[in-house]
Design a protein around this motif. Structure first.
Motif, PDB file in Angstrom:
ATOM      1  N   ASP A 158       1.771  53.674  68.190  1.00  0.00           N
ATOM      2  CA  ASP A 158       1.923  52.224  68.288  1.00  0.00           C
ATOM      3  C   ASP A 158       3.151  51.917  67.420  1.00  0.00           C
ATOM      4  O   ASP A 158       3.060  51.950  66.197  1.00  0.00           O
ATOM      5  CB  ASP A 158       0.664  51.546  67.758  1.00  0.00           C
ATOM      6  CG  ASP A 158       0.767  50.039  67.849  1.00  0.00           C
ATOM      7  OD1 ASP A 158       0.072  49.449  68.685  1.00  0.00           O
ATOM      8  OD2 ASP A 158       1.558  49.464  67.082  1.00  0.00           O
ATOM      9  N   VAL A 159       4.276  51.673  68.067  1.00  0.00           N
ATOM     10  CA  VAL A 159       5.538  51.621  67.326  1.00  0.00           C
ATOM     11  C   VAL A 159       6.322  50.375  67.728  1.00  0.00           C
ATOM     12  O   VAL A 159       6.369  50.027  68.919  1.00  0.00           O
ATOM     13  CB  VAL A 159       6.419  52.868  67.645  1.00  0.00           C
ATOM     14  CG1 VAL A 159       7.656  52.902  66.749  1.00  0.00           C
ATOM     15  CG2 VAL A 159       5.634  54.150  67.494  1.00  0.00           C
ATOM     16  N   VAL A 160       6.938  49.732  66.756  1.00  0.00           N
ATOM     17  CA  VAL A 160       7.879  48.637  67.047  1.00  0.00           C
ATOM     18  C   VAL A 160       9.228  49.028  66.447  1.00  0.00           C
ATOM     19  O   VAL A 160       9.298  49.492  65.300  1.00  0.00           O
ATOM     20  CB  VAL A 160       7.394  47.304  66.437  1.00  0.00           C
ATOM     21  CG1 VAL A 160       8.481  46.228  66.564  1.00  0.00           C
ATOM     22  CG2 VAL A 160       6.106  46.836  67.123  1.00  0.00           C
ATOM     23  N   GLY A 161      10.286  48.855  67.222  1.00  0.00           N
ATOM     24  CA  GLY A 161      11.613  49.195  66.706  1.00  0.00           C
ATOM     25  C   GLY A 161      12.716  48.750  67.659  1.00  0.00           C
ATOM     26  O   GLY A 161      12.452  48.167  68.725  1.00  0.00           O
TER      27      GLY A 161
ATOM     28  N   HIS B 287       8.036  47.249  71.711  1.00  0.00           N
ATOM     29  CA  HIS B 287       6.754  47.728  71.189  1.00  0.00           C
ATOM     30  C   HIS B 287       6.302  48.865  72.105  1.00  0.00           C
ATOM     31  O   HIS B 287       6.129  48.660  73.300  1.00  0.00           O
ATOM     32  CB  HIS B 287       5.730  46.577  71.225  1.00  0.00           C
ATOM     33  CG  HIS B 287       4.337  47.013  70.895  1.00  0.00           C
ATOM     34  ND1 HIS B 287       3.220  46.362  71.359  1.00  0.00           N
ATOM     35  CD2 HIS B 287       3.870  48.038  70.139  1.00  0.00           C
ATOM     36  CE1 HIS B 287       2.126  46.959  70.908  1.00  0.00           C
ATOM     37  NE2 HIS B 287       2.497  47.985  70.178  1.00  0.00           N
ATOM     38  N   ARG B 288       6.182  50.063  71.539  1.00  0.00           N
ATOM     39  CA  ARG B 288       5.730  51.211  72.349  1.00  0.00           C
ATOM     40  C   ARG B 288       4.260  51.502  72.081  1.00  0.00           C
ATOM     41  O   ARG B 288       3.819  51.507  70.926  1.00  0.00           O
ATOM     42  CB  ARG B 288       6.533  52.461  72.000  1.00  0.00           C
ATOM     43  CG  ARG B 288       5.902  53.702  72.646  1.00  0.00           C
ATOM     44  CD  ARG B 288       6.803  54.890  72.730  1.00  0.00           C
ATOM     45  NE  ARG B 288       7.117  55.458  71.460  1.00  0.00           N
ATOM     46  CZ  ARG B 288       8.323  55.965  71.155  1.00  0.00           C
ATOM     47  NH1 ARG B 288       9.301  55.914  72.030  1.00  0.00           N
ATOM     48  NH2 ARG B 288       8.530  56.489  69.993  1.00  0.00           N
ATOM     49  N   THR B 289       3.513  51.762  73.161  1.00  0.00           N
ATOM     50  CA  THR B 289       2.159  52.304  72.993  1.00  0.00           C
ATOM     51  C   THR B 289       2.062  53.566  73.842  1.00  0.00           C
ATOM     52  O   THR B 289       2.707  53.674  74.890  1.00  0.00           O
ATOM     53  CB  THR B 289       1.055  51.343  73.475  1.00  0.00           C
ATOM     54  OG1 THR B 289       1.148  51.205  74.894  1.00  0.00           O
ATOM     55  CG2 THR B 289       1.168  49.977  72.824  1.00  0.00           C
ATOM     56  N   THR B 290       1.296  54.527  73.379  1.00  0.00           N
ATOM     57  CA  THR B 290       1.004  55.687  74.214  1.00  0.00           C
ATOM     58  C   THR B 290      -0.516  55.825  74.309  1.00  0.00           C
ATOM     59  O   THR B 290      -1.244  55.414  73.395  1.00  0.00           O
ATOM     60  CB  THR B 290       1.594  56.990  73.625  1.00  0.00           C
ATOM     61  OG1 THR B 290       0.932  57.297  72.391  1.00  0.00           O
ATOM     62  CG2 THR B 290       3.084  56.863  73.380  1.00  0.00           C
TER      63      THR B 290
END
Ligand SMILES: Cc1cc2nc3c(=O)[nH]c(=O)nc-3n(C[C@H](O)[C@H](O)[C@H](O)COP(=O)(O)OP(=O)(O)OC[C@H]3O[C@@H](n4cnc5c(N)ncnc54)[C@H](O)[C@@H]3O)c2cc1C
Length: 442
Positions: free
Chosen positions: A290-293, A198-201
């Protein structure tokens, strides 16, 4: 003789059999460029090469590590990615000439993944590990430290296995070896079950970022941040493991941001206060993500804007102070516009790993293609060196054997092994001769 189709580095457009690296700051004319199709062909090539030999991966190093007037060898035509997987699937024997991208895809197919990756994944496994390529995260050493076994073709054209069962004393030498001990053809790497991230910036004031960075490294699996020249904000990126469904909310565009930063530099270099005022407004409005991969698809990026780079790895207790000094120094360098990247990497035991003996904070400073890079050496490198920094082997630096001996407790041990395995300097070139303090006879 076939031409390498390496992603990044490769023959340049002059048609004169010149070879250039990804950024184009290293260019040379080898007597021959060879791409053997099998390990047997490679062995034969090393045995019969008329002069010196240098292995090359994807040409993504900024230093002249691969430069040679002799034979340049690329392994990209040796087919295969995963050569075997051990029964409990915690280690995989991999084709060292394959790219990290190709290997990540193949590992995913078997339900496996690399534990961590750097910013990009186009490097070859052997090239990336040869220079201690790293990502970020307190729990993660550089990729080289994940190598448990390796096979190389030595200067005499012998196949040498290194691992628990044979020549185990050489493991910590071969993990980070700059193509100096031989040509690595396969490596057994510690891997793990495939996973999602899970990415957050987030854009946050630089002052808050510097205060919170240590806590954020503790709190997140992977944390890094970028400071922007002439701006009071920093761009923060976290990755944490998750089992959530894939999603993408917001999409950053690094290439467009770089274009804007360059344009502002060009238009406003006459007024740093105005540039800062505008950049602060722009930074606050930067789109967040806000990315999930899949892990490797999120960790690695495409980098299409060409740059040159210096990165030093600083002892953790000095890292953020060094960064504050770098940011302050850049305030008086009006031509600079590239973000400065700050990451953290765990310790390992490879003799030439910059992380040997303790975890480090890495500070990467970039210059646009074609821009003068003297400021990196005149202004940035002295700060890094005063703070006890060790340079990234694949990025710009000016160090030679006496400096490196002071920085690396096992430097002489590595040099001894190098001389034993390559007594006639088959794998030497001018750049590595400077690193090892060797004279390069004709
Ligand atoms: C856009 C960009 C992003 C980057 N991001 C990161 C990052 O996030 N983290 C990081 O740490 N670094 C990063 N780097 C640096 C890069 O990972 C290293 O310079 C790496 O060594 C490049 O790998 P390569 O396959 O291109 O190897 P090359 O640059 O071609 O070669 C590197 C070294 O490996 C040796 N070598 C190659 N193949 C073999 C072999 N088969 N056997 C023995 N030696 C071999 C070469 O002789 C040379 O000494 C980045 C570079 C660029 C251009």
């Amino acid at each position: 003789m076939s031409k390498p189709e390496v992603d990044g580095g490769g023959p340049d457009r002059s048609g004169l059999n010149r070879w250039s690296n990804w950024s184009g700051n290293v260019s040379f004319r080898p007597a021959q460029i060879s791409s053997p199709r099998s390990v047997e062909e490679l062995v034969e090539l090393v045995r019969s090469a008329p002069g010196r030999v240098r292995p090359v991966g994807s040409g993504h190093s900024f230093t002249a590590l691969a430069a040679t007037e002799g034979t340049l060898v690329s392994l990209h035509e040796i087919e295969g990615d995963i050569l075997s997987i051990d029964s409990n699937a915690s280690r995989a024997r991999l084709n060292a000439g394959a790219s990290l991208h190709q290997l990540s895809m193949a590992l995913e197919h078997h339900g496996l993944g690399f534990k961590n990756l750097g910013d990009i994944d186009v490097q070859s496994l052997a090239g990336a590990t040869a220079t201690a390529t790293h990502g970020t995260g307190m729990g993660f050493p550089c990729l080289s430290a994940e190598i448990e076994e390796a096979t190389l073709v030595t200067a005499s054209g012998e196949l040498l296995s290194i691992g628990p069962g044979a020549n185990s004393e050489l493991l910590h030498a071969v993990q980070v070896s700059l193509g100096a001990l031989g040509i690595v053809v396969d490596a057994t790497v510690s891997v793990r079950p495939a996973y999602k991230l899970h990415r957050t910036t987030a854009v946050r004031p630089l002052s808050d970022t510097l205060v919170d960075a240590m806590d954020l490294w503790e709190a997140h699996r992977n944390y890094e941040f970028f400071t922007l020249p002439f701006c009071d904000y920093a761009f923060n990126v976290t990755h944490d493991e998750t089992t959530e469904a894939d999603r993408r909310v917001g999409k950053g565009d690094d290439e467009a941001s770089l274009r804007d930063l360059r344009r502002l530099r060009t238009l406003l270099s006459w007024s740093s206060p105005l540039r800062r005022l505008i950049l602060n407004q722009v930074a606050k409005r930067t789109a967040t993500e806000d990315v999930v991969g899949t892990s490797w698809r999120l960790l690695a990026n495409e980098r299409n804007t060409i740059f040159n780079e210096m990165e030093y790895h600083i002892p953790v207790d000095q890292g953020l102070d060094a960064l504050a000094e770098v940011v302050h120094a850049i305030d008086s360098l009006r031509d600079v516009y590239f973000p400065v990247e700050c990451r953290r990497t765990a310790a390992d035991e490879s003799w030439l790993s910059p992380f040997h003996g303790g975890e480090r904070i890495s500070i990467a400073v970039h210059a646009g293609r074609g821009d003068d890079v003297r400021w990196l050496f005149d202004t940035i490198e002295p700060i890094m060196r005063r703070r006890g920094g060790r340079p990234h082997w694949g990025k710009l630096h000016s160090l030679s054997a006496p400096d490196l001996r002071d920085l690396y407790p096992e430097f002489d041990r590595f040099s001894r092994v190098r001389r034993e395995l390559d007594p006639h300097g088959v794998f030497l070139n001018p750049h590595t001769a400077t690193l090892w303090g060797e004279a390069l006879d004709a």
